[in-house]
Write a protein that holds these residues in place. Sequence first.
Motif, short mmCIF file in Angstrom:
data_model
loop_
_atom_site.label_atom_id
_atom_site.label_comp_id
_atom_site.label_asym_id
_atom_site.label_seq_id
_atom_site.Cartn_x
_atom_site.Cartn_y
_atom_site.Cartn_z
N SER A 351 39.90 34.39 39.56
CA SER A 351 40.97 34.96 40.39
C SER A 351 42.33 35.02 39.68
O SER A 351 43.03 36.03 39.76
CB SER A 351 41.10 34.19 41.70
OG SER A 351 41.35 32.81 41.46
N LYS A 352 42.71 33.95 38.97
CA LYS A 352 44.04 33.95 38.35
C LYS A 352 44.17 34.99 37.23
O LYS A 352 45.11 35.79 37.24
CB LYS A 352 44.40 32.54 37.86
CG LYS A 352 44.71 31.58 39.00
CD LYS A 352 45.11 30.20 38.52
CE LYS A 352 46.53 30.17 38.04
NZ LYS A 352 46.98 28.78 37.73
N THR A 355 44.17 38.60 38.67
CA THR A 355 45.44 38.94 39.31
C THR A 355 46.49 39.30 38.27
O THR A 355 47.21 40.30 38.40
CB THR A 355 45.93 37.77 40.17
OG1 THR A 355 44.97 37.50 41.20
CG2 THR A 355 47.28 38.08 40.82
N ASN A 361 39.19 41.15 42.19
CA ASN A 361 38.31 39.98 42.21
C ASN A 361 37.49 40.05 43.50
O ASN A 361 37.99 39.78 44.58
CB ASN A 361 39.14 38.68 42.18
CG ASN A 361 38.27 37.45 42.01
OD1 ASN A 361 37.43 37.42 41.12
ND2 ASN A 361 38.47 36.45 42.85
#
Length: 418
Positions: A351-352, A355, A361
């Motif tokens: 996810s990080k 982003t 995601n």
Amino acid sequence: MTILIKSATIIDSSSPYNNQQKDILITNGIINKIEDSIETKENYTVVELDNLHVSCGWFDTSVSFGEPGYEERETIKKGLEVAAKSGFTSVAVNANSNPVIDNKSAVEFLINKANGFATNLYPIAALTQNSKGVEMAELYDMKQSGAIAFADYNKPIANDNLMKIALLYAQNFDGLVFSFPKNKAIAGEGIANEGINSTKLGLKGIPSLAEEIQIARDLFLLEYTGGKLHIPTISTAKSVALIKDAKEKGLNVTCSVSVHHLVLSDDELHGFDSNFKVNPPLRTKTDITALQEGIKSGVIDIITSDHNPIDIENKKLEFSEAKDGSIGLESAFGAINSVLSLEDFIENITSKPKTIFGLENYSIKEDNTVDITLFNPNDNYVFIKEHILSTSKNSAFLDKNLKGKAYGIYANNQLILK
């Protein structure tokens, strides 16, 4: 095609099924059902594996392939196959080919070569022409052609004004600019971390200061210009502290750390094994602790394998003569899973980074597109040459004890298993 994944523990903090063991029914690349138990039908392809876990697809933000120009190290086809079997549904590919990926045609070449594979390829285009650090490359055109960021791989931008202009210019199209953390004047001809081990071994040292002073410069420039800055593969405790302070100031800065810097110290150099010659160099155990804490606290945003295949002619040499770099796709999960929690690893490789790079995601829930990694987090083994899938064999983790293996991926409506 209908796939039934049986008894899979879902690791996805954005999913309503997080930390639950479920059956997952996939039809034509879409999650049809997630239930405790789904009946098997004749036309289903059933996936039933030991201690099966699934997460959102892993994304490696620093991968080097040889093509074009260094196909003896790794072709795009081979590299994407290795990535899929190592658990990665997406990779960002560095521009360190020959020719360098510094124009729209070169970006489009990479994208076209990767068409049809299960693993997605996203080009990181060169920030400067031929990655020489003199003239800025065609950033806007390359962004329009599919580049997701701009970096001269493992090469610092010495010209302060050039970095300032790049940060300013990239804001016009929301471009992400990388700055490799190394001051060449201070690093000089160093090949190992400057410290007790380099002194004992008679190796020219690269002080931590060479990394930290470059980061300090870049953070001052970012404060002046605004924009988005990414600092790849940091390696020292002070670097973590500098970036922490910058984030607290509100600067839009992100950073990554390689798997080998989270696990291996410069104690490994005593055998003069060139597989441990990487850039930045392996640092101290104190630095490793700070980097791991940086992951846990959220200061460090991304974990990357920094996969860099080097052919035997350029790697199996005297330590001072060998090229920098270690392959890492195959060993990334097993190495990190030995020192960090599963949740920290998954967040910093799904996810990080997605982003930061503007990618979707896909959460593991019904009616969503399937982009998942399948793995076993509890498989203990010694990493040996037979585990290496890459064309080049220059792994810093050979003969190391690892914990956890990827089974493969389901992405782009393709199931790829080892």
